[in-house]
Each structure stands twice: as C-alpha cells, then as structure tokens.
Design a protein around this motif. Structure first.
Motif, short mmCIF file in Angstrom:
data_model
loop_
_atom_site.label_atom_id
_atom_site.label_comp_id
_atom_site.label_asym_id
_atom_site.label_seq_id
_atom_site.Cartn_x
_atom_site.Cartn_y
_atom_site.Cartn_z
N ALA A 123 36.50 34.76 40.13
CA ALA A 123 37.08 36.05 39.59
C ALA A 123 37.30 36.88 41.10
CB ALA A 123 35.72 36.91 39.06
N GLY A 166 41.01 35.42 42.19
CA GLY A 166 41.75 36.13 41.38
C GLY A 166 41.93 37.44 41.56
N GLY A 167 40.84 38.11 41.86
CA GLY A 167 40.94 39.47 42.10
C GLY A 167 41.65 39.82 43.43
N LEU A 200 43.86 38.12 44.84
CA LEU A 200 45.40 37.64 45.01
C LEU A 200 46.06 38.83 44.10
CD1 LEU A 200 47.84 35.55 44.79
CD2 LEU A 200 47.33 34.68 42.80
N LEU A 201 45.52 39.08 42.93
CA LEU A 201 46.34 40.28 42.19
C LEU A 201 46.11 41.79 43.14
CD1 LEU A 201 45.24 40.10 38.38
CD2 LEU A 201 47.16 39.24 39.61
N GLN A 206 46.24 41.59 46.37
CA GLN A 206 47.36 41.49 47.42
C GLN A 206 48.81 41.77 46.84
OE1 GLN A 206 47.59 37.37 48.67
NE2 GLN A 206 48.95 37.93 50.44
N VAL A 207 49.06 41.40 45.70
CA VAL A 207 50.44 41.60 45.17
C VAL A 207 50.52 43.08 44.69
CG1 VAL A 207 51.60 40.93 43.10
CG2 VAL A 207 50.28 39.11 44.04
N ARG A 208 49.46 43.71 44.16
CA ARG A 208 49.64 45.05 43.74
C ARG A 208 49.31 46.27 44.82
NH1 ARG A 208 47.62 45.66 37.72
NH2 ARG A 208 46.80 47.52 38.93
N ARG A 209 49.00 45.68 45.91
CA ARG A 209 48.37 46.42 47.02
C ARG A 209 47.59 47.53 46.55
NH1 ARG A 209 50.07 42.76 50.26
NH2 ARG A 209 51.74 43.04 51.72
N PRO A 260 42.08 47.98 42.41
CA PRO A 260 41.60 48.08 41.12
C PRO A 260 41.23 46.45 40.26
CG PRO A 260 42.74 49.93 41.09
CD PRO A 260 42.98 49.25 42.54
N PRO A 261 42.32 45.56 40.63
CA PRO A 261 42.27 44.41 39.90
C PRO A 261 40.93 43.65 40.49
CG PRO A 261 44.50 44.48 40.71
CD PRO A 261 43.77 45.93 41.45
N ARG A 290 38.33 45.03 41.96
CA ARG A 290 37.12 45.67 41.05
C ARG A 290 36.98 45.36 39.77
NH1 ARG A 290 32.77 47.51 43.38
NH2 ARG A 290 33.79 48.95 44.80
N ALA A 291 38.08 45.13 38.84
CA ALA A 291 37.77 44.79 37.52
C ALA A 291 37.43 43.42 37.27
CB ALA A 291 39.30 44.77 37.11
N ALA A 292 37.84 42.65 38.24
CA ALA A 292 37.31 41.12 38.33
C ALA A 292 35.90 40.92 38.61
CB ALA A 292 38.22 40.28 39.46
N ASP A 320 33.53 43.57 38.61
CA ASP A 320 32.93 44.18 37.64
C ASP A 320 32.80 43.01 36.20
OD1 ASP A 320 32.71 46.30 39.35
OD2 ASP A 320 33.83 47.62 38.14
N SER A 330 53.83 37.23 49.16
CA SER A 330 53.43 38.53 49.10
C SER A 330 53.80 39.24 50.54
CB SER A 330 51.78 38.75 48.39
OG SER A 330 51.81 38.63 46.95
N ARG A 364 41.06 47.42 31.76
CA ARG A 364 40.16 46.75 32.62
C ARG A 364 39.93 45.24 32.19
NH1 ARG A 364 35.64 48.47 35.61
NH2 ARG A 364 36.69 48.12 37.55
N LEU A 369 42.78 42.97 32.67
CA LEU A 369 42.80 42.86 34.22
C LEU A 369 42.07 42.03 34.50
CD1 LEU A 369 44.60 43.68 36.76
CD2 LEU A 369 43.21 45.88 37.00
N ALA A 393 42.65 37.95 36.22
CA ALA A 393 42.31 37.66 37.46
C ALA A 393 41.46 36.45 37.51
CB ALA A 393 41.29 39.05 38.32
N GLY A 434 42.39 33.11 39.38
CA GLY A 434 41.05 32.66 40.38
C GLY A 434 40.40 31.00 39.85
#
Lengths: 203, 203
Positions: A167, A170-171, A173-174, A176-179, A182-183, A185-187, A189, B117, B159, B162, B166, B170
């Motif tokens: 998690a 992956g969090g 990476l997302l 990094q891509v979205r700058r 939240p991704p 944090r969502a992963a 959480d 990225s 959420r 997302l 993620a 990962g």
C-alpha cells in the motif's frame, strides 16, 4: 576481490555512491552517465574506475546505498512499530516527508525497483532483499502487538506487513504522478483500517 | 497540426506505437531507441519521422496506448464492479495475469509512471489522467454498491477506489521484484478486507 580501501579511499567511494544515488534519484539510472557521476563527485575517470569497473557495479552500490538510507532514516520509528499509535505516527511521517518533497521522486527503493527489475537481475535481487528487510521490521512490530494481545490471534503479521508495504509503495507512486498526497493517505488509511480490524481490545 | 492520416497511414502509426510500447515495456523508455522502434515496426527513419517528430512524441503516444490497452483489456470486469463478487473476480483476474506473465514487467502504466514522472511533465499529466480514468471505473462500481445498499452509507467510494488502485500498484511492483504473486495477493486482500468492512448487509 578488491584490495581493501584506506580510510580516504572509503570516503571517496562513499562520496561517489552518494552522488550517483542523488543523480539517479533525479534523472533515473538510464539518465545518469558515468561522466555525470564523475563530475558530481569531483573524481577522474581513472579514480572512478578504481572503485567501479563498470556502471553496473556502481548501480548495485547505489541500490544498497538507497536501501540503507531509507531504512536508517526510518529506523527510529520502524524499530518500534508495536502499537497502533506507533504505526500511525510512522504513516504520518511518510506523508509529511512527501509533502516536504513536493511529492517528487517517489520511493528511492521503489523507483529503482521499477526501473531495474527487468534489466538487471542482480539489482532486482538486491532490491528484493531490501524490501524483505523493510517488511521484516514492520512484521516484527506487528508480531509484538500480537504477542502482547493487542492484535487478535488470527492476525497474520507477515501478510499484514506485506500488504502495508505494498500500500505504501502504490500510494507513493500515485502521489508522485499526481503531485499530491491524498493517494498515499488513502492507501495507508486503507491498510491501517484493515490492521485495526484485528484490534483485539476494541473488537 | 498534423495532416489527417489515410487508413493505411493510421495502420502504420498504430503499428509503430504498438511496437514501441512492447519494446518500452521490456527495456524501459530510456532503453529503447528510435532505431529499435524503426526496426521492430519495419519502417524507415523518414517514415517514422512523418508520424513522430521526436522520441518524446512517440513516448506520449505510447503512454496513451498503454492506458487504452490496460483499460480495454479489463473493461469486461471493470465496467461492472458493482458487487463484492465482481470486485473479487477482478482481483483474481489480475493475479492470474501476473502468474501467466511469470510476474514480469509489472503494470504497463505504473512502470511508465515511475520512469517518466520526473523526466517528462507531459507524460506525467497523461499518466495521471490514465490513473484517474482507471480509478473512476472502480469508483463507479463502488458508488453503485452504496446506492443499492450493499455498501454502508459511510463508505467513501472515491477514497476506497484510490486505496484499491494504490494497493494494486504497490502489489504489482513488489510482485515484479520478487517474481511471485503473494505480495499482490496480500495487497489486494488487504484492500478487499477494508472494503468488505463496509458491507452493509453482513455488518
């Protein structure tokens, strides 16, 4: 076998690897030439060759360096992930670090893993070992929690640690891509929510 | 603005992009030269130049191509992720695909995201949009589940989608590095466990 290095030799080697790691973190392994590393580390071609016979050797040293750096930086938190609070503090620290970096660069280990896994089997082995070390630290904390009765007996520390590390990767990476974080944090959480579902006291 | 392509021109362009995508999936973007693509697609330098003025343009086309390929391949399952069973079937299909690929290559979109990225802002924008499309499909299914009362009202489809994406990314990365699917399985099980905790009927 390499001749043993003098204290000064070790310092020079360490400087080369640190500069190479920084360049590769920013431009990728493929985007970093041996000449770039020479310039950044202020060494001649023959000096560099004294330590690393080819780029591949330098890349393997960078892999080890980045694993050590990440694990050492996290060590104060990683070494005692033995409560829900400690796990949450660690997650929060990772999110804060990404915010500080403006979400650039992703995970130094994960980025190398993605770039090198299909190209350099030896680097892949090193990276797999690095992830295993990381995972083992997380697992140890979860194991302690289970032993102390904080986590239910049916919780599987090995699988939870692996899921949490995935998690995190992956969090990152997302993010990094979205700058934006939240991704990540969502992963995290989501992973923490799952781990908390094994809370032996609350449930 | 480019002149409109004839049917044959479109075919040639499509072949170039597909060959470039395959090469970049295997060797990375940096490890693939324009000459490699020419050879694989059986086109001359001037033909390639007719479609793509520089490597960067080709890379952006590969980004779009890989996003479309991944989403189209998953479309039959992605378009109706509106039950726990459908979500589980989709997860199982992703694990099966990695087994079939001997865990090589990782995610075609995730690999490009990690490599590009920091190097190509335009590619990063394209990849962020691709992940957003993927996430939207997952979110739509979860939203339907909540509307139908399968997911509890407090579940946040955005959420959860997302976090699941993620976990998938990962899990794919760790599975690529370790050349075995347990990390992917652990990541997806963790995400599914969290989503199931919002099961409105069971809870």
């Amino acid at each position: 076998m390499r001749p043993r290095l003098t204290a000064k030799g070790k310092q020079t080697r360490t400087r080369i690897v640190a500069e190479a790691a920084a360049l590769m973190f920013e431009h990728g392994v493929a985007g970093t030439t041996v000449e770039d590393v020479q310039r950044a580390a202020r060494v001649s071609a023959s000096q560099l060759y004294h330590y690393f016979k080819e780029k591949k050797e330098l890349v393997l040293a960078v892999v080890e360096h980045q694993i050590d750096e990440v694990l050492e930086a996290q060590q104060p938190l990683l070494s005692r992930l033995d409560s829900f609070e400690a796990l949450q503090t660690w997650c929060d620290a990772i999110v804060a670090l990404q915010e500080q970096r403006h979400c650039r660069g992703g995970c130094p280990i994960g980025s190398l893993a993605s770039e090198l896994s299909e190209l350099e089997p030896e680097a892949r082995d090193g990276l797999a070992a690095g992830f295993a070390r990381w995972e083992a630290r997380i697992r140890a904390g979860l194991q302690t929690m289970r032993e102390r009765g904080k986590l239910a007996p049916e919780a599987d520390p090995a699988r939870l640690a692996l899921g949490l590390l995935a998690a995190l990767q992956g969090g990152l990476l997302l993010t990094q891509v979205r700058r934006e974080t939240p991704p990540l944090r969502a992963a995290l959480d989501m992973a923490m929510g799952h781990i908390r579902s094994f809370d032996a006291i609350r449930n």
